[in-house]
Design an enzyme around this catalytic site. Structure first.
Site, PDB file in Angstrom:
ATOM      1  N   GLU A  65      -2.378   7.170  -6.915  1.00  0.00           N
ATOM      2  CA  GLU A  65      -2.418   5.978  -6.063  1.00  0.00           C
ATOM      3  C   GLU A  65      -3.833   5.833  -5.491  1.00  0.00           C
ATOM      4  OE1 GLU A  65      -0.109   6.149  -2.381  1.00  0.00           O
ATOM      5  OE2 GLU A  65       0.174   3.980  -2.404  1.00  0.00           O
ATOM      6  N   LYS A 135       3.852  -2.312  -5.408  1.00  0.00           N
ATOM      7  CA  LYS A 135       4.632  -1.440  -4.510  1.00  0.00           C
ATOM      8  C   LYS A 135       5.703  -2.264  -3.806  1.00  0.00           C
ATOM      9  CE  LYS A 135       3.470   2.267  -1.248  1.00  0.00           C
ATOM     10  NZ  LYS A 135       2.298   2.873  -0.573  1.00  0.00           N
ATOM     11  N   CYS A 176       4.411   5.764  -4.575  1.00  0.00           N
ATOM     12  CA  CYS A 176       4.426   6.565  -3.347  1.00  0.00           C
ATOM     13  C   CYS A 176       5.683   6.366  -2.498  1.00  0.00           C
ATOM     14  CB  CYS A 176       3.146   6.318  -2.560  1.00  0.00           C
ATOM     15  SG  CYS A 176       2.712   7.726  -1.519  1.00  0.00           S
TER      16      CYS A 176
HETATM   17  O1  LIG Z   1       6.457   8.499   2.361  1.00  0.00           O
HETATM   18  C1  LIG Z   1       5.520   9.163   2.789  1.00  0.00           C
HETATM   19  O2  LIG Z   1       5.673  10.105   3.552  1.00  0.00           O
HETATM   20  C2  LIG Z   1       4.122   8.856   2.353  1.00  0.00           C
HETATM   21  C3  LIG Z   1       4.019   7.548   1.650  1.00  0.00           C
HETATM   22  C4  LIG Z   1       2.630   7.131   1.365  1.00  0.00           C
HETATM   23  O3  LIG Z   1       1.678   7.819   1.626  1.00  0.00           O
HETATM   24  C5  LIG Z   1       2.407   5.866   0.699  1.00  0.00           C
HETATM   25  O4  LIG Z   1       3.335   5.100   0.462  1.00  0.00           O
HETATM   26  O5  LIG Z   1       1.253   5.596   0.365  1.00  0.00           O
END
Ligand SMILES: O=C(O)CCC(=O)C(=O)O
Length: 300
Positions: A65, A135, A176
């Site tokens: 990411e 996303k 993510c």
């Molecule tokens: O869900 C998490 O703890 C981290 C998610 C995250 O860093 C993101 O979505 O970029």
């Protein structure tokens, strides 16, 4: 054909058995890049690693990411590009074609009109855009004195679940925070995915608690391979320090391959036999009580 019927087709044991018989395994590489503020340098490093991974036999190379920019809402506007017209897209498309591999292009901040998205573009071995995932679940959390992050201050969410097929394997893409939403993974499995790939950048608070746990949970629920690809951890004092630990969970929910926090590339083979083995030995997919509950995909 309704969503429900296509689920039955794509996941029917006979369908999977035929696929397994034809398949000799997909060689993947998960590239844990060190990301800095210099966009051109980040992209050049990604291209170099794609070629190196190909030399080691990879057929599919996945990036993390936010691999072309530091991770932070204050950076998205400056680093944003159109997909697929932007310079990062063009570099990855060219790298995919030159190396002859499928590239799951991590994520970049995507500009589309007056909106910004956190977007993963997938390139086939001829450099053609194969899939584009925005996303779906934006990372908005507030853990006092630890981490507060609000992607929705600057980003818009995507509105669809993304799957594509490569070398006879159906693959789902999440980004993510999407990993936390079991419904999404469940729908990918319903659509026939044997592998889910999540470019991600968990942090030093939730990373140690939830990163591997969630990968194993999604693998266990869906009886599929789950790959997580993180940036390498930045040195102490950096504004955002990713957890690192890119990994691959197998359909038994074991983790046969994982990196630490440093830059590196994880090479592994996705074996459809393992998907077939788990699904036939623990047949939860046939045992779901859809007379009592269901997860239904909206038609979009
Ligand atoms: O869900 C998490 O703890 C981290 C998610 C995250 O860093 C993101 O979505 O970029």
């Amino acid at each position: 054909m309704s969503d429900c019927e296509s689920y039955v087709d794509a996941t029917h044991p006979r369908f999977l058995k035929k696929l397994v018989a034809m398949h000799s395994g997909l060689k993947i590489a998960l590239v844990q890049l060190a990301v800095g503020p210099d966009k051109a340098k980040n992209v050049a490093a990604a291209v170099q690693e794609i070629h190196k991974a190909k030399e080691k036999g990879a057929q599919l190379v996945a990036l993390p990411e936010c691999f072309n920019s530091p991770y932070g809402t204050e950076f998205f506007e400056e680093y944003a590009e159109e997909v697929p017209a932007g310079e990062t897209s063009r570099a990855l498309s060219r790298a995919a074609a030159e190396a002859g591999v499928c590239v799951v292009g991590g994520t970049v901040p995507e500009r589309c009109g007056d909106r910004l998205y956190n977007t993963c573009a997938v390139w086939d071995p001829s450099g053609k855009l194969l899939a584009q995932h925005r996303k779906l679940h934006l990372f908005d959390i507030d853990i006092p004195n630890k981490i507060t992050f609000k992607e929705s201050d600057v980003l818009s969410p995507g509105d669809k679940i993304t799957t594509f097929e490569f070398n006879g394997i159906k693959i789902g893409i999440g980004i993510c925070y999407d990993l936390r939403f079991g419904e999404m993974a469940h729908i990918m499995a319903q659509e026939g995915c044997a592998l889910q790939i999540y470019p991600g950048a968990f942090n030093m608070t939730t990373g140690p608690l939830h990163w591997e746990l969630l990968a194993r949970a999604r693998a266990c629920d869906t009886q599929a391979w789950v790959a997580l690809v993180s940036p390498a951890r930045a040195p102490p004092g950096a504004a955002y320090r990713a957890w690192g630990h890119s990994l691959l969970a197998d359909p038994w929910a074991a983790v046969p391959h994982a990196l630490g926090p440093a830059p590196g590339t994880l090479h592994a083979t996705i074996d459809l036999n393992v998907v077939e083995e788990v699904r036939s030995q623990i047949p939860i997919r046939r045992q779901r009580r859809t007379d009592v509950y269901d997860t239904i995909k909206k038609s979009k």
